[in-house]
Design a protein around this motif. Structure first.
Motif, short mmCIF file in Angstrom:
data_model
loop_
_atom_site.label_atom_id
_atom_site.label_comp_id
_atom_site.label_asym_id
_atom_site.label_seq_id
_atom_site.Cartn_x
_atom_site.Cartn_y
_atom_site.Cartn_z
N HIS A 37 -4.92 -5.12 -13.29
CA HIS A 37 -6.18 -5.24 -12.53
C HIS A 37 -6.22 -6.69 -12.04
O HIS A 37 -6.43 -7.62 -12.79
CB HIS A 37 -7.41 -4.89 -13.36
N THR A 67 -8.32 -0.15 -2.41
CA THR A 67 -7.28 -0.99 -1.81
C THR A 67 -7.39 -2.42 -2.33
O THR A 67 -8.46 -3.03 -2.31
CB THR A 67 -7.38 -0.98 -0.28
N HIS A 68 -6.26 -2.94 -2.78
CA HIS A 68 -6.15 -4.32 -3.25
C HIS A 68 -5.74 -5.19 -2.06
O HIS A 68 -4.66 -5.01 -1.50
CB HIS A 68 -5.10 -4.44 -4.36
N TRP A 118 1.75 -10.48 -3.62
CA TRP A 118 2.09 -9.40 -2.70
C TRP A 118 1.70 -9.77 -1.27
O TRP A 118 0.86 -10.63 -1.03
CB TRP A 118 1.45 -8.08 -3.12
N TYR A 160 -8.37 -0.95 -10.76
CA TYR A 160 -7.06 -0.56 -11.29
C TYR A 160 -6.01 -0.45 -10.19
O TYR A 160 -6.22 0.22 -9.16
CB TYR A 160 -7.16 0.78 -12.01
N TRP A 161 -4.88 -1.10 -10.44
CA TRP A 161 -3.65 -0.91 -9.66
C TRP A 161 -2.85 0.12 -10.44
O TRP A 161 -2.52 -0.08 -11.61
CB TRP A 161 -2.92 -2.24 -9.58
N ILE A 165 -2.43 -3.09 -0.93
CA ILE A 165 -1.90 -2.01 -1.75
C ILE A 165 -3.02 -1.02 -2.05
O ILE A 165 -4.06 -1.40 -2.58
CB ILE A 165 -1.34 -2.55 -3.08
N THR A 166 -2.81 0.23 -1.68
CA THR A 166 -3.81 1.26 -1.95
C THR A 166 -3.40 2.07 -3.17
O THR A 166 -2.27 2.57 -3.25
CB THR A 166 -3.98 2.19 -0.74
N SER A 167 -4.31 2.17 -4.13
CA SER A 167 -4.07 2.93 -5.36
C SER A 167 -5.01 4.13 -5.43
O SER A 167 -6.15 4.06 -4.94
CB SER A 167 -4.33 2.06 -6.59
#
Length: 234
Positions: free
Chosen positions: A110, A171-172, A180, A156-157, A184-186
């Protein structure tokens, strides 16, 4: 409605007793006979598992014996529903690859705040983020009628496979202090079919206040009903 098995334990930081207690009245009100266990060892009892229509698990990290894991997998494949939230299902039994395959997604991290804003406690990882309902989620019984919602808590990733049916994502973003290079979409909420069984994972739920958020609680409660063997047989 059937028999529900609540299994709780593991890392105390996720308040497994208090968190699961929030949902016991809902289960009872929906006709479940509820049995509560403080260890996953109950999964090794074939008589209990064959009579169980729904498992609600809240066990973060910890470990599971081979016989118990085999019992869990066999029960879900035979039609027992399996659900939970946050680390209680998506960060359980890290050393057991057969468990990770069953659930289909595993907590990786996270991401945290900008380093100069960190206080040295759990709030260092509390980020304001949006949970976005997918097109699939807009028509699914668990998430239908819900709109995107915002939380300030752990984001959460998740590492996952494509056998999951994603009802919502988060999305991060790219930040200068992270390594990164693109967002990044989890998956944030997903379902999974496993044999005759149904699995539902809701990744928000780090603390009691998050579990009591209207949208989060709605997803978890609807997920229990959808996953139950009694629902899948109807």
């Amino acid at each position: 409605m059937g028999n529900a098995l609540v299994v709780r334990g593991g890392w105390e930081g996720h308040r497994p007793v208090e968190a699961t207690d929030l949902f016991l009245p809902f289960l009872a009100a929906n006709g479940f006979d509820v049995s509560v266990h403080d260890s996953p060892d109950v999964y090794a009892d074939p008589a209990v598992m064959s009579a169980t229509d729904l498992i609600v698990q809240c066990v973060t990290m910890s470990s599971i014996e081979r016989e118990a894991l085999a019992g869990l997998r066999a029960a879900v494949a035979a039609g027992t529903g399996f659900t939970g939230w946050h680390g209680g299902i998506a960060d359980s039994f890290r050393a057991s690859s057969d468990y990770l395959q069953l659930v289909g997604g595993q907590f990786a991290t996270h991401p945290g705040k900008e380093p100069s804003c960190r206080a040295g406690d759990e709030t260092d990882n509390f980020l304001t983020h949006t949970v976005e309902i997918t097109e699939l989620g807009r028509d699914h019984p668990i998430t239908t009628g819900l709109t995107d919602f915002t939380l300030t808590t752990e984001q959460y990733w998740v590492l996952h496979d494509d056998l999951v049916d994603v009802l919502a994502t988060t999305t991060h973003p790219v930040q200068p202090w992270h390594p990164w290079h693109r967002p990044i979409t989890s998956p944030a909420i997903w379902t999974r079919r496993w044999g005759a069984g149904r699995i539902v994972v809701t990744t928000p739920g780090h603390s009691l206040d998050v579990l009591q958020n209207d949208s989060v609680r709605t997803v978890i409660e609807r997920g229990m009903l959808w996953a139950s063997r009694t629902a899948s047989a109807s």
